[in-house]
Motif scaffolding. Structure first.
Motif, PDB file in Angstrom:
ATOM      1  N   ARG A  24     -14.660   9.095  19.346  1.00  0.00           N
ATOM      2  CA  ARG A  24     -13.523  10.015  19.292  1.00  0.00           C
ATOM      3  C   ARG A  24     -12.272   9.308  18.791  1.00  0.00           C
ATOM      4  NH1 ARG A  24     -13.997  14.787  22.913  1.00  0.00           N
ATOM      5  NH2 ARG A  24     -16.210  15.155  22.890  1.00  0.00           N
ATOM      6  N   ARG A  25     -11.403  10.108  18.223  1.00  0.00           N
ATOM      7  CA  ARG A  25     -10.123   9.609  17.725  1.00  0.00           C
ATOM      8  C   ARG A  25      -9.301   9.058  18.900  1.00  0.00           C
ATOM      9  NH1 ARG A  25      -5.820  13.097  14.181  1.00  0.00           N
ATOM     10  NH2 ARG A  25      -4.421  11.358  13.834  1.00  0.00           N
ATOM     11  N   GLY A  26      -8.724   7.870  18.705  1.00  0.00           N
ATOM     12  CA  GLY A  26      -7.895   7.255  19.734  1.00  0.00           C
ATOM     13  C   GLY A  26      -8.636   6.309  20.654  1.00  0.00           C
ATOM     14  N   ARG A  27      -9.946   6.215  20.503  1.00  0.00           N
ATOM     15  CA  ARG A  27     -10.726   5.363  21.408  1.00  0.00           C
ATOM     16  C   ARG A  27     -10.338   3.905  21.274  1.00  0.00           C
ATOM     17  NH1 ARG A  27     -16.586   3.851  22.569  1.00  0.00           N
ATOM     18  NH2 ARG A  27     -16.278   2.986  24.649  1.00  0.00           N
ATOM     19  N   ARG A  28     -10.073   3.422  20.081  1.00  0.00           N
ATOM     20  CA  ARG A  28      -9.683   2.016  19.895  1.00  0.00           C
ATOM     21  C   ARG A  28      -8.378   1.715  20.629  1.00  0.00           C
ATOM     22  NH1 ARG A  28     -11.100   1.133  13.573  1.00  0.00           N
ATOM     23  NH2 ARG A  28     -13.346   1.155  13.843  1.00  0.00           N
ATOM     24  N   SER A  29      -7.459   2.633  20.577  1.00  0.00           N
ATOM     25  CA  SER A  29      -6.190   2.438  21.297  1.00  0.00           C
ATOM     26  C   SER A  29      -6.426   2.403  22.798  1.00  0.00           C
ATOM     27  CB  SER A  29      -5.196   3.553  20.956  1.00  0.00           C
ATOM     28  OG  SER A  29      -4.845   3.499  19.601  1.00  0.00           O
ATOM     29  N   LEU A  30      -7.298   3.272  23.272  1.00  0.00           N
ATOM     30  CA  LEU A  30      -7.617   3.275  24.695  1.00  0.00           C
ATOM     31  C   LEU A  30      -8.294   1.968  25.108  1.00  0.00           C
ATOM     32  CD1 LEU A  30      -8.968   6.921  25.087  1.00  0.00           C
ATOM     33  CD2 LEU A  30      -6.800   6.013  25.953  1.00  0.00           C
ATOM     34  N   GLU A  31      -9.205   1.489  24.298  1.00  0.00           N
ATOM     35  CA  GLU A  31      -9.887   0.217  24.574  1.00  0.00           C
ATOM     36  C   GLU A  31      -8.876  -0.930  24.639  1.00  0.00           C
ATOM     37  OE1 GLU A  31     -12.976  -0.741  25.219  1.00  0.00           O
ATOM     38  OE2 GLU A  31     -14.037   1.146  24.928  1.00  0.00           O
ATOM     39  N   ALA A  32      -7.923  -0.922  23.721  1.00  0.00           N
ATOM     40  CA  ALA A  32      -6.911  -1.984  23.697  1.00  0.00           C
ATOM     41  C   ALA A  32      -5.974  -1.905  24.898  1.00  0.00           C
ATOM     42  CB  ALA A  32      -6.108  -1.912  22.398  1.00  0.00           C
ATOM     43  N   ALA A  33      -5.735  -0.697  25.396  1.00  0.00           N
ATOM     44  CA  ALA A  33      -4.796  -0.516  26.504  1.00  0.00           C
ATOM     45  C   ALA A  33      -5.400  -0.868  27.860  1.00  0.00           C
ATOM     46  CB  ALA A  33      -4.297   0.923  26.521  1.00  0.00           C
ATOM     47  N   LEU A  34      -6.694  -0.714  28.024  1.00  0.00           N
ATOM     48  CA  LEU A  34      -7.324  -0.932  29.332  1.00  0.00           C
ATOM     49  C   LEU A  34      -7.012  -2.286  29.965  1.00  0.00           C
ATOM     50  CD1 LEU A  34     -10.799   0.818  29.084  1.00  0.00           C
ATOM     51  CD2 LEU A  34      -8.890   1.409  30.585  1.00  0.00           C
ATOM     52  N   PRO A  35      -7.108  -3.398  29.221  1.00  0.00           N
ATOM     53  CA  PRO A  35      -6.822  -4.682  29.866  1.00  0.00           C
ATOM     54  C   PRO A  35      -5.347  -4.868  30.241  1.00  0.00           C
ATOM     55  CG  PRO A  35      -7.863  -5.007  27.714  1.00  0.00           C
ATOM     56  CD  PRO A  35      -7.615  -3.556  27.876  1.00  0.00           C
ATOM     57  N   ARG A  37       6.260  -2.740  31.852  1.00  0.00           N
ATOM     58  CA  ARG A  37       6.629  -3.053  30.463  1.00  0.00           C
ATOM     59  C   ARG A  37       6.760  -4.566  30.288  1.00  0.00           C
ATOM     60  NH1 ARG A  37      12.201  -1.541  27.524  1.00  0.00           N
ATOM     61  NH2 ARG A  37      11.632  -2.315  25.467  1.00  0.00           N
ATOM     62  N   LEU A  38       7.408  -5.225  31.245  1.00  0.00           N
ATOM     63  CA  LEU A  38       7.565  -6.677  31.200  1.00  0.00           C
ATOM     64  C   LEU A  38       6.204  -7.361  31.203  1.00  0.00           C
ATOM     65  CD1 LEU A  38       9.067  -9.380  31.457  1.00  0.00           C
ATOM     66  CD2 LEU A  38       9.278  -8.919  33.919  1.00  0.00           C
ATOM     67  N   ARG A  39       5.327  -6.955  32.092  1.00  0.00           N
ATOM     68  CA  ARG A  39       3.997  -7.565  32.187  1.00  0.00           C
ATOM     69  C   ARG A  39       3.209  -7.374  30.896  1.00  0.00           C
ATOM     70  NH1 ARG A  39      -0.289  -5.321  33.098  1.00  0.00           N
ATOM     71  NH2 ARG A  39       0.602  -3.478  34.052  1.00  0.00           N
ATOM     72  N   VAL A  40       3.288  -6.189  30.304  1.00  0.00           N
ATOM     73  CA  VAL A  40       2.569  -5.928  29.047  1.00  0.00           C
ATOM     74  C   VAL A  40       3.145  -6.794  27.929  1.00  0.00           C
ATOM     75  CG1 VAL A  40       2.142  -4.185  27.271  1.00  0.00           C
ATOM     76  CG2 VAL A  40       1.760  -3.640  29.678  1.00  0.00           C
ATOM     77  N   ILE A  41       4.467  -6.895  27.849  1.00  0.00           N
ATOM     78  CA  ILE A  41       5.100  -7.740  26.819  1.00  0.00           C
ATOM     79  C   ILE A  41       4.602  -9.175  26.949  1.00  0.00           C
ATOM     80  CG2 ILE A  41       7.308  -8.840  26.211  1.00  0.00           C
ATOM     81  CD1 ILE A  41       8.614  -6.048  26.665  1.00  0.00           C
ATOM     82  N   LEU A  42       4.583  -9.696  28.171  1.00  0.00           N
ATOM     83  CA  LEU A  42       4.157 -11.076  28.377  1.00  0.00           C
ATOM     84  C   LEU A  42       2.671 -11.250  28.071  1.00  0.00           C
ATOM     85  CD1 LEU A  42       6.148 -11.903  31.637  1.00  0.00           C
ATOM     86  CD2 LEU A  42       6.727 -12.529  29.275  1.00  0.00           C
ATOM     87  N   THR A  43       1.846 -10.276  28.448  1.00  0.00           N
ATOM     88  CA  THR A  43       0.412 -10.358  28.172  1.00  0.00           C
ATOM     89  C   THR A  43       0.152 -10.354  26.671  1.00  0.00           C
ATOM     90  OG1 THR A  43      -0.123  -9.259  30.254  1.00  0.00           O
ATOM     91  CG2 THR A  43      -1.821  -9.233  28.546  1.00  0.00           C
ATOM     92  N   VAL A  44       0.760  -9.406  25.969  1.00  0.00           N
ATOM     93  CA  VAL A  44       0.590  -9.323  24.515  1.00  0.00           C
ATOM     94  C   VAL A  44       1.146 -10.579  23.848  1.00  0.00           C
ATOM     95  CG1 VAL A  44       1.311  -8.034  22.456  1.00  0.00           C
ATOM     96  CG2 VAL A  44       0.510  -6.806  24.478  1.00  0.00           C
ATOM     97  N   PRO A  88      11.107  -8.947  22.691  1.00  0.00           N
ATOM     98  CA  PRO A  88       9.903  -9.508  23.313  1.00  0.00           C
ATOM     99  C   PRO A  88       9.514 -10.886  22.798  1.00  0.00           C
ATOM    100  CG  PRO A  88       9.546  -7.216  22.711  1.00  0.00           C
ATOM    101  CD  PRO A  88      10.860  -7.627  22.109  1.00  0.00           C
ATOM    102  N   ALA A  89       9.672 -11.125  21.495  1.00  0.00           N
ATOM    103  CA  ALA A  89       9.267 -12.423  20.936  1.00  0.00           C
ATOM    104  C   ALA A  89      10.102 -13.545  21.542  1.00  0.00           C
ATOM    105  CB  ALA A  89       9.400 -12.406  19.414  1.00  0.00           C
ATOM    106  N   GLU A  90      11.404 -13.347  21.634  1.00  0.00           N
ATOM    107  CA  GLU A  90      12.271 -14.385  22.208  1.00  0.00           C
ATOM    108  C   GLU A  90      11.957 -14.584  23.676  1.00  0.00           C
ATOM    109  OE1 GLU A  90      15.204 -16.432  24.326  1.00  0.00           O
ATOM    110  OE2 GLU A  90      14.938 -14.265  24.600  1.00  0.00           O
ATOM    111  N   LEU A  91      11.738 -13.500  24.408  1.00  0.00           N
ATOM    112  CA  LEU A  91      11.428 -13.593  25.827  1.00  0.00           C
ATOM    113  C   LEU A  91      10.140 -14.394  26.051  1.00  0.00           C
ATOM    114  CD1 LEU A  91      11.846 -12.885  28.812  1.00  0.00           C
ATOM    115  CD2 LEU A  91      10.687 -10.696  28.359  1.00  0.00           C
TER     116      LEU A  91
END
Length: 134
Positions: free
Chosen positions: A14-25, A38-45, A118-121
């Motif tokens: 289905r459309r959007g599945r790749r985005s969902l897969e990327a978001a799960l972790p 948001r902070l945790r996601v920025i640091l993880t990415v 985010p990059a500087e942080l």
């Protein structure tokens, strides 16, 4: 979390599945505020590893605290500070930080302004972690 995993698995092709897969972790059921998430996601990415959200920490003096994001291996804690300033809460935060620092924890306060670059942080946090390893 397993319900979300099952829902995504039930969405093959289905459309959007790749985005969902990327978001799960990036999800955490321990998040307590949108900005902390948001902070945790920025640091993880941004490649910051070893983070534990809302880690309970007990000081050598017997005080118990919970830090927004901890990186226990380097004894670093990261606290999101909102724009709302309450003098009583701020005083408690300062005491808590001082007690944790007395036990060799290093505290980093992050604001909404930090989330705008985010990059500087992430670079800043990586520098702190590198110094804590040496």
């Amino acid at each position: 979390m397993s319900n979300l995993r099952n829902a995504v698995d039930g969405w093959p092709g289905r459309r959007g599945r790749r985005s969902l897969e990327a978001a799960l972790p990036l999800l955490s059921d321990q998040a307590e505020s949108p900005q902390e998430s948001r902070l945790r996601v920025i640091l993880t990415v941004g490649g910051i590893a070893g983070m534990v959200p809302n880690l309970p920490v007990r000081t050598s003096g017997g005080f118990r605290y919970r830090v927004d994001i901890a990186i226990p291996a380097q004894k670093v804690f990261i606290e999101y500070q909102s724009d709302q300033f309450h003098s009583g809460t701020r005083r408690q935060d300062l005491t808590r930080s001082s007690r944790l620092q007395a036990d060799d924890w290093f505290g980093v306060e992050v604001s909404a302004d930090d989330l705008n670059d985010p990059a500087e942080l992430c670079t800043r946090i990586r520098r702190i972690l590198a110094r804590r390893m040496s």
